[in-house]
Design a protein around this motif. Sequence first.
Motif, short mmCIF file in Angstrom:
data_model
loop_
_atom_site.label_atom_id
_atom_site.label_comp_id
_atom_site.label_asym_id
_atom_site.label_seq_id
_atom_site.Cartn_x
_atom_site.Cartn_y
_atom_site.Cartn_z
N GLN A 230 43.86 25.54 38.02
CA GLN A 230 44.07 26.99 37.96
C GLN A 230 43.74 27.51 36.56
OE1 GLN A 230 47.95 28.37 39.11
NE2 GLN A 230 47.28 30.49 39.17
N ILE A 231 42.98 28.60 36.54
CA ILE A 231 42.62 29.29 35.30
C ILE A 231 42.90 30.77 35.53
CG2 ILE A 231 40.78 29.81 33.66
CD1 ILE A 231 39.36 27.25 34.80
N GLU A 232 43.99 31.25 34.98
CA GLU A 232 44.43 32.63 35.14
C GLU A 232 44.50 33.02 36.62
OE1 GLU A 232 42.19 35.20 32.54
OE2 GLU A 232 42.49 33.84 30.85
N ASP A 233 43.60 33.91 37.08
CA ASP A 233 43.70 34.42 38.45
C ASP A 233 42.75 33.72 39.43
OD1 ASP A 233 41.32 35.41 37.49
OD2 ASP A 233 41.56 37.37 38.45
N HIS A 234 42.26 32.53 39.06
CA HIS A 234 41.37 31.80 39.98
C HIS A 234 41.55 30.29 39.80
CE1 HIS A 234 38.87 31.97 36.33
NE2 HIS A 234 38.28 30.89 36.78
N TRP A 235 40.94 29.57 40.72
CA TRP A 235 40.95 28.11 40.67
C TRP A 235 39.50 27.66 40.56
CZ3 TRP A 235 44.38 31.08 43.06
CH2 TRP A 235 45.72 30.74 42.98
N LYS A 236 39.28 26.64 39.74
CA LYS A 236 37.93 26.11 39.56
C LYS A 236 37.95 24.63 39.93
CE LYS A 236 35.80 25.06 35.56
NZ LYS A 236 35.15 25.24 34.25
N VAL A 237 37.35 24.33 41.10
CA VAL A 237 37.24 22.94 41.53
C VAL A 237 35.99 22.38 40.85
CG1 VAL A 237 37.09 21.36 43.48
CG2 VAL A 237 38.28 23.56 43.76
N PRO A 238 36.17 21.38 39.97
CA PRO A 238 35.03 20.87 39.20
C PRO A 238 33.95 20.24 40.08
CG PRO A 238 37.12 20.03 38.33
CD PRO A 238 37.42 20.70 39.64
N VAL A 239 32.71 20.43 39.68
CA VAL A 239 31.57 19.91 40.41
C VAL A 239 31.69 18.39 40.59
CG1 VAL A 239 30.06 19.67 38.38
CG2 VAL A 239 29.05 20.02 40.64
N GLU A 240 32.23 17.70 39.60
CA GLU A 240 32.37 16.24 39.70
C GLU A 240 33.30 15.85 40.85
OE1 GLU A 240 33.01 18.00 36.87
OE2 GLU A 240 31.29 17.44 35.62
N PHE A 241 34.39 16.62 41.04
CA PHE A 241 35.31 16.33 42.15
C PHE A 241 34.65 16.64 43.49
CE2 PHE A 241 38.93 17.28 44.98
CZ PHE A 241 39.59 16.06 44.89
N LEU A 242 33.87 17.72 43.54
CA LEU A 242 33.14 18.06 44.77
C LEU A 242 32.17 16.94 45.13
CD1 LEU A 242 32.33 21.81 44.06
CD2 LEU A 242 34.15 20.91 45.54
N GLU B 117 21.82 16.35 42.45
CA GLU B 117 20.89 17.44 42.76
C GLU B 117 21.44 18.38 43.82
OE1 GLU B 117 17.09 15.87 43.88
OE2 GLU B 117 16.79 14.86 41.97
N GLY B 118 22.18 17.83 44.77
CA GLY B 118 22.65 18.62 45.91
C GLY B 118 23.85 19.50 45.61
N ILE B 119 24.68 19.11 44.65
CA ILE B 119 25.87 19.89 44.29
C ILE B 119 25.81 20.13 42.79
CG2 ILE B 119 28.39 20.00 44.34
CD1 ILE B 119 28.27 17.83 46.56
N GLN B 120 25.56 21.37 42.40
CA GLN B 120 25.31 21.65 40.98
C GLN B 120 26.32 22.57 40.32
OE1 GLN B 120 21.24 22.94 40.63
NE2 GLN B 120 20.45 20.94 41.20
N LYS B 121 27.24 23.15 41.10
CA LYS B 121 28.16 24.13 40.52
C LYS B 121 29.60 23.83 40.92
CE LYS B 121 24.85 27.93 40.68
NZ LYS B 121 24.56 29.24 41.25
N ASP B 122 30.52 24.25 40.03
CA ASP B 122 31.93 24.23 40.36
C ASP B 122 32.17 25.19 41.53
OD1 ASP B 122 32.45 22.60 38.11
OD2 ASP B 122 32.74 24.35 36.82
N TYR B 123 33.27 24.98 42.24
CA TYR B 123 33.64 25.86 43.35
C TYR B 123 34.76 26.76 42.84
CZ TYR B 123 35.13 27.10 48.14
OH TYR B 123 35.46 27.78 49.29
N ILE B 124 34.50 28.06 42.77
CA ILE B 124 35.46 29.02 42.23
C ILE B 124 36.17 29.73 43.39
CG2 ILE B 124 35.78 31.05 40.76
CD1 ILE B 124 34.67 28.56 39.27
N ILE B 125 37.49 29.75 43.32
CA ILE B 125 38.31 30.43 44.33
C ILE B 125 39.08 31.52 43.62
CG2 ILE B 125 40.09 30.15 46.09
CD1 ILE B 125 39.26 26.95 45.19
N SER B 126 38.84 32.76 43.98
CA SER B 126 39.50 33.89 43.34
C SER B 126 40.74 34.29 44.12
CB SER B 126 38.54 35.08 43.26
OG SER B 126 39.22 36.23 42.81
#
Length: 146
Positions: free
Chosen positions: A80-92, A128-137
């Motif tokens: 959790q980062i303030e008002d959102h959650w950031k699931v790291p690309v490495e975990f994805l 290559e297939g997963i390049q970004k963190d997953y952001i949940i607002s």
Amino acid sequence: MTISYRFSKIETKQFAIFPDSFNTQKDIETTINLNFAVDLRRTNIRCLVTITASQNEKRILILELACFFDIAPEGWKEIQIEDHWKVPVEFLRYIASITIGTARGVIHAKTEGTALNSFILPPFNLTEGIQKDYIISSKDVNIPEI
């Protein structure tokens, strides 16, 4: 960062084979699509993989498989980062790897005794297939207090 989780559920959403269209002498074109979703009420992340194998534009196999990963409350707090959650690309990438491995097992088990049992799901480059963190607002969904 360590995200505590538990592999909690596997669902085969769709599975079909078309052995009459399969030719062992021809190349197989494989498509792998990954999708992630979060169910914050149950505190889990779902990884959905859709695999399609074709020869000469004729489908020979389709698998849609969902794997669910329960995230511990301290794991949600960790991302959790303030008002959102950031699931790291490495975990994805990590849970996608587990999901694709599970799909390989499902394909093997469900094609036993058929000509398609010789089909092995090829490697998939998750970097290559997963390049970004997953952001949940929290503005996008009704988030319960954790």
